[in-house]
Design an enzyme around this catalytic site. Structure first.
Site, PDB file in Angstrom:
ATOM      1  N   THR A 258       0.833  -1.209   0.000  1.00 13.26           N
ATOM      2  CA  THR A 258       0.000   0.000   0.000  1.00 13.26           C
ATOM      3  C   THR A 258       0.863   1.252   0.000  1.00 13.26           C
ATOM      4  OG1 THR A 258      -1.768  -1.178   1.147  1.00 13.26           O
ATOM      5  CG2 THR A 258      -1.846   1.227   1.213  1.00 13.26           C
ATOM      6  N   CYS A 259       1.956   1.207   0.724  1.00 18.10           N
ATOM      7  CA  CYS A 259       2.843   2.368   0.829  1.00 18.10           C
ATOM      8  C   CYS A 259       3.491   2.708  -0.514  1.00 18.10           C
ATOM      9  CB  CYS A 259       3.924   2.104   1.879  1.00 18.10           C
ATOM     10  SG  CYS A 259       3.274   1.618   3.480  1.00 18.10           S
TER      11      CYS A 259
END
Length: 161
Positions: free
Chosen positions: A48-49
């Site tokens: 996600t990052c």
């Protein structure tokens, strides 16, 4: 206690990779006398990052800076080697600050640490974004789920500026 809008950031030291190697920077170096967008991720290179959260800030960097922001920084509980590699591989080196909160002291000082040991990550930072003016939090967006980057996104910050 979790930091809130109107609170001053706790004093902290980070490591940041530069062309000359690692440098130590403090909260004063980053925030004193400036308007800064800060966002935090649980870990550099995590899905996600890397695929959602960071790209939004890089793609919208100019739009954010055009709203009277002096700087943009991302912080994660990683060492400076990892943060430097992430900065280089993402194309973000020199565009935003990649701050290594290597011992989670900043995350803990904010009350935004999270134990992700069940997922093999250990103590990390919650995912959040904030606008900071001269070291004081002006807006704060904390994700309920570390696997999402919606309320802490660049789009949300742009709306708040």
């Amino acid at each position: 206690m979790t930091i809130a809008v109107g609170d001053k950031l706790p004093a902290a030291k980070f490591k940041e990779k530069t062309a000359d190697g690692p440098v130590e920077v403090t909260t004063d170096d980053i925030f004193k006398g400036k308007r800064v967008v800060l966002f935090a991720v649980p870990g550099a290179f995590t899905p996600t990052c890397s695929l959602n959260h960071l790209p939004g800030y890089l793609e919208n960097r100019d739009a954010i800076l055009s709203k009277g922001v002096d700087d943009i920084a991302v912080v994660a509980v990683n060492d400076w080697h990892v943060m430097g590699a992430w900065a280089q591989s993402s194309g973000g080196m020199g565009k935003i600050h990649f701050l290594a909160d290597w011992d989670a002291s900043f995350a803990k000082g904010l009350g935004l640490d999270i134990d992700l040991s069940a997922g093999g990550l250990g103590v990390r930072s919650k995912r959040y974004s904030m606008v900071v003016e001269d070291g004081v939090v002006k807006s704060l967006n904390i994700e309920e789920n570390p696997g999402q980057a919606t309320v802490s996104s660049a789009a949300t910050i742009i709306e708040q500026l």
